[in-house]
Scaffold this active site. Sequence first.
Site, mmCIF file in Angstrom:
data_model
loop_
_atom_site.group_PDB
_atom_site.id
_atom_site.type_symbol
_atom_site.label_atom_id
_atom_site.label_comp_id
_atom_site.label_asym_id
_atom_site.label_seq_id
_atom_site.Cartn_x
_atom_site.Cartn_y
_atom_site.Cartn_z
ATOM 1 N N SER A 63 2.480 2.658 1.893
ATOM 2 C CA SER A 63 3.507 2.443 2.930
ATOM 3 C C SER A 63 4.927 2.773 2.498
ATOM 4 O O SER A 63 5.828 2.778 3.343
ATOM 5 C CB SER A 63 3.461 1.004 3.421
ATOM 6 N N LYS A 66 6.422 5.433 4.523
ATOM 7 C CA LYS A 66 6.978 5.159 5.864
ATOM 8 C C LYS A 66 8.506 5.316 5.873
ATOM 9 O O LYS A 66 9.107 5.616 6.899
ATOM 10 C CB LYS A 66 6.575 3.758 6.325
ATOM 11 N N TYR A 188 -0.888 10.484 9.351
ATOM 12 C CA TYR A 188 -0.528 9.181 8.778
ATOM 13 C C TYR A 188 -1.291 8.938 7.458
ATOM 14 O O TYR A 188 -0.693 8.557 6.451
ATOM 15 C CB TYR A 188 -0.829 8.079 9.808
ATOM 16 N N TYR A 239 6.553 -6.360 4.305
ATOM 17 C CA TYR A 239 5.528 -7.084 5.065
ATOM 18 C C TYR A 239 6.096 -8.400 5.603
ATOM 19 O O TYR A 239 7.300 -8.491 5.857
ATOM 20 C CB TYR A 239 4.266 -7.295 4.204
ATOM 21 N N VAL A 257 0.785 -0.869 -0.425
ATOM 22 C CA VAL A 257 -0.351 -1.557 -1.042
ATOM 23 C C VAL A 257 -0.881 -0.847 -2.295
ATOM 24 O O VAL A 257 -1.768 -1.362 -2.959
ATOM 25 C CB VAL A 257 -1.504 -1.823 -0.038
HETATM 26 N N1 GLU Z 1 -2.561 3.273 4.315
HETATM 27 C C1 GLU Z 1 -2.415 1.860 4.376
HETATM 28 C C2 GLU Z 1 -2.905 1.359 5.712
HETATM 29 O O1 GLU Z 1 -2.580 1.923 6.696
HETATM 30 C C3 GLU Z 1 -0.975 1.524 4.164
HETATM 31 C C4 GLU Z 1 -0.792 0.086 4.027
HETATM 32 C C5 GLU Z 1 0.422 -0.286 3.254
HETATM 33 O O2 GLU Z 1 0.726 0.237 2.192
HETATM 34 O O3 GLU Z 1 1.091 -1.184 3.791
HETATM 35 O O4 GLU Z 1 -3.622 0.411 5.815
#
Ligand code: GLU
Length: 303
Positions: A63, A66, A188, A239, A257
Site C-alpha cells: 500500500s 497508493k 492495482y 490504517y 502490509v
Molecule cells: N495489496 C494489498 C491488498 O490490497 C495491499 C494492502 C496493504 O498494503 O494495505 O490487500
Amino acid sequence: MDEQQLLNDITRNVQPLLDKGRVADYIPALARVNPRQFGMALATVEGEVCGAGDWQTRFSVQSVAKTFSLALALAADGERLWQRVGREPSGNPFNSLVQLEYEQGIPRNPFINAGALVVVDRLLTLTGDSWASVRDFLRSETGNDQIDFDGEIANSEASYGHRNAALAHFMASYGNLENPVGDVLRHYFQQCALSMNCAELAKAGLFLARHGIRADGSRLLSRSDAKRMNAVMLTCGTYDAAGEFAYRVGLPGKSGVGGGILAIVPGRYSLCVWSPGLDSHGNSVAGVEALDLFTTRTGLSVF
Ligand code: GLU
C-alpha cells in the site's frame, strides 16, 4: 546532525522487536518473507541518501504505492478526484466493505483499498495505463530503470483477491468506476506488487518533502496539493492506527502490509523503514518504533 550515526543507532535499538510482529499471510507469496529483517533509509531534499540494516533489500511495496498513484491522479485531475473519494480517516480496517455500503460506494479516503481502487481507475482513464504511469514515475524519481512488479506476488494477489474484487464490483454497482473491474484490479495488484528497497522508496517520496517538486526540478504538485497529500497521509496513511502513528511519530506516513513505511519531514527528509513483522493493524512493529525513535531523538516532526 550525523544522520548515518543516527540510523545505525536506531537499527541497533529495534533489533529486539524483530520477532514481535506477524508477517502478512493473506497474500500467500508474502507469508514466505523472513520476518527478522529491518532496513531504514533517509533521503535529503538535496537528493543525498544514507541507510542502515537491510536498506538495500527489495521488498513488496504494497500500500505504500497508493501514495504515488494518488499523487499522479491529483496532478492530472486536481479537485475533481475528491468527488469520487473522500479524505476522512475511516476508523475501519483497510479492506472493509461495511462503510462502503453506508456511504453509497464513495470510499472514505484514497488509502483504504476501496479508495485506492478509485484512484487507480481514475488514473487509468487519465493516462490509458495506470500501472505504467506509476512505474515510470518511480523509475525517473529513483534513476533506476529496473524497478518493476514481482509477478509471483501480483498473481498471488489476483488469485486470493476476492475482497478487493468485491470492493471493486460494489463500487461499480454505484457507478463509481469508469473502467472494467478486471482492468482496475490488474493495475492495482501490479502497483501493490512493486518491488523496491528503502533507498528507492525514500528517493521516490522526496517530491512530498520538496513541496511538490520532482527529482528533475519540475513540479508534480502545487505546494497546496503537496500539503494536502501530506495531511491525508498523516490522518489516513497508517490504517486504523493513524491516530496512534501521529501520536508516536508525528509525521505524514504511508504503510503497507509488506512492512514498509514511507514518512515525510516536509522541507527536509523523506524516510523509509522496512521490517516485515506487522502489528494487528497492519503496520510494521519495528518500522513504527524506528520512526518514533527518529522523531524523538531529532525533535523533527510536523508538531
Ligand atoms: N495489496 C494489498 C491488498 O490490497 C495491499 C494492502 C496493504 O498494503 O494495505 O490487500
